[in-house]
Design a protein around this motif. Structure first.
Motif, mmCIF file in Angstrom:
data_model
loop_
_atom_site.group_PDB
_atom_site.id
_atom_site.type_symbol
_atom_site.label_atom_id
_atom_site.label_comp_id
_atom_site.label_asym_id
_atom_site.label_seq_id
_atom_site.Cartn_x
_atom_site.Cartn_y
_atom_site.Cartn_z
ATOM 1 N N TRP A 9 35.456 33.458 41.300
ATOM 2 C CA TRP A 9 36.542 34.356 40.883
ATOM 3 C C TRP A 9 37.247 35.000 42.072
ATOM 4 C CZ3 TRP A 9 35.669 39.150 42.656
ATOM 5 C CH2 TRP A 9 34.378 39.688 42.652
ATOM 6 N N GLU A 12 39.972 32.620 42.615
ATOM 7 C CA GLU A 12 40.974 32.732 41.554
ATOM 8 C C GLU A 12 41.858 33.966 41.720
ATOM 9 O OE1 GLU A 12 38.680 30.409 37.908
ATOM 10 O OE2 GLU A 12 38.565 32.599 38.008
ATOM 11 N N TRP B 131 33.128 32.999 34.178
ATOM 12 C CA TRP B 131 32.129 32.836 35.232
ATOM 13 C C TRP B 131 30.797 33.397 34.767
ATOM 14 C CZ3 TRP B 131 32.989 29.625 39.024
ATOM 15 C CH2 TRP B 131 34.302 29.350 39.393
#
Lengths: 82, 145, 145, 82
Positions: A9, A12, B131
Motif C-alpha cells: 500500500w 499504491e 491488503w
C-alpha cells in the motif's frame, strides 16, 4: 542519488514502485522528511511510521539509521509472507 | 538447500518426495504447505514481493535454521503473483535426524518467513481488494526463538 | 479422517496430495514422515504391532487431536513388518485453518503415536537384532499436552 | 479362561505370542504371580515390572487393575511407534 522503492500500500499511495531521488539526507528519517515536503501523497504514505518498515540495501533497518553509502532504500508495511 | 521464489504453481507432494529422496540419513521429514483459503467473498490472492531481498532474506533464515537444528537439508518454495483459492502459496520441508529438531526448524522457518521475508498479500474479493494486515502475534512469535 | 495400518509401502508425497485435495478450506497442511535411518551396521527394521489395539489407540488419538485443534482433517499411516533403510515407516498429515493449530496437532499426534500406539521396533543390524528401547523423554513429552 | 498375549521381547522370552490361560486371578498382579510360578521363562519375562506395560481388552491399564470381565490381557514393553 539514491534508489527509493515502495511496496504494497505504500507503493499504491505514492503511485509508483520506485524512483531515483537526489537527496543529501543523512538518515532515513531525514529522507522521509524530504519526501513528505514534496507532495501530499508522500505525506499520506508516511503519516504513520509505526505501520512502516524500511530496508537499506535489502536489509531490514531502523528509521534512525544513517544513509551514508546506501544505494537502495525500500519502504513497505510489515511483511505478510508464509 | 533449495530455494525457489517464483510465479509458477508447484506440486507439494512431488516436491517433498524429491526433497526426501535426496536426504540420505534422515529419520524425520516435516513439511508445511500454506494454501489460499476461500472466504465468503474471497476469490483469490495477489502476492507482491521485493525481488533480490526476498531471496537474500530467505536464504539467511534457512542457513540459520540449518545450523541451529543441525538439519540434513531444507527446502523453501514461495510464490508471488496471482493465486486462486485452494492453490498452494508456499511450502517448507525440513529433514533432520530426529523428529523434534525437524518440527522446531519447520516452525521456526514459518515464523520467520511470515514476518521477515518481504512478501505482501492482498486478498481479492468479489467486492474489491484488501491488503492482509500483519498480526502482532506474528511479530511476537519471533521472540520464541 | 483416514487411518492405514499395514505392511505395504506407501508414497508420502502422493498421500499428502490426496489428503490436501480433499480438505476444502484448509489454509495449512503439516505432514511428518518417519524414515528408517541407516547406521554403521543397521540394515533395516522390523516392526511388530498389536492388531486391533493399534487401530483403536490411533483412532482415539486422532479423534482427540481433531477436536482439540478444530482440525479440518487428519491422516495417519503406519507400517509394520520388515522395512529397509530409507523407507518410510509412517506419516501423519494434518489440515487446519491456521498454521499454529496444524503444527501443534501434528506434534501432538507424533508424541502420542510414539508412546501410546502399540508398535515395537527392532533394529536389524549386520551383527544381530535389537529391540529399540523407549526413551524416558518420550513418556515425558506426553506431559506437554 | 483368559487370552494372554505377549509382544516384542516379552513374546521372545516366553516363546509364544499368545495362549489361553485357565486362571482365577483377581488382578493383573495375581495373574503375573500365577504365570511366574509356572516356569522359569515366565519368571524371566516378568522379572522387572517397571519395564513392562499391560493392556486389558486392548486398553492400557495398571498392574493392580481387576480382571473381572476381561477377556484379553496383553503384556509388552513400552511402545516405540512413530
Amino acid at each position: 542519488m539514491i534508489d527509493v522503492l515502495y511496496f504494497a500500500w505504500v507503493r499504491e499511495r505514492i503511485g509508483l514502485p520506485r524512483e531515483t531521488v537526489d537527496s543529501s539526507a543523512e538518515t532515513v528519517t531525514d529522507l522521509i522528511s524530504e519526501l513528505i515536503a514534496r507532495e501530499e501523497r508522500y505525506a499520506l504514505a508516511f503519516s504513520d511510521l509505526a505501520s512502516l518498515r524500511v530496508a537499506l540495501d535489502q536489509e531490514l533497518s531502523s528509521f534512525d539509521a544513517p544513509l551514508k553509502g546506501v544505494r537502495e532504500v525500500a519502504f513497505f508495511p510489515p511483511m505478510t509472507g508464509g | 538447500m533449495r530455494l525457489i521464489v517464483g510465479e509458477a504453481g508447484f506440486d507439494p507432494g512431488f516436491e517433498v518426495n524429491e526433497f526426501t529422496a535426496k536426504t540420505a540419513g534422515a529419520g524425520a521429514v516435516v513439511s508445511f504447505t500454506g494454501l489460499v483459503r476461500g472466504g465468503q467473498s474471497s476469490v483469490g490472492m495477489m502476492i507482491e514481493h521485493y525481488p533480490g531481498m526476498t531471496e537474500k532474506a530467505i536464504a539467511a533464515i534457512m542457513e540459520q535454521a540449518k545450523k541451529r537444528w543441525n538439519l540434513i537439508d531444507c527446502l523453501v518454495i514461495h510464490r508471488f503473483g496471482k493465486l486462486a483459492v485452494g492453490e498452494p502459496i508456499m511450502m517448507v520441508a525440513v529433514a533432520g535426524i530426529h523428529r523434534s529438531e525437524a518440527f522446531l526448524a519447520a516452525d521456526f522457518l514459518m515464523d520467520y518467513l511470515k514476518s521477515r521475508a518481504p512478501f505482501w498479500k492482498k486478498e481479492i474479493g468479489i467486492d474489491g481488494e484488501e491488503w492482509v494486515a500483519s498480526k502482532e502475534a506474528d511479530e511476537a512469535a519471533l521472540k520464541r526463538w
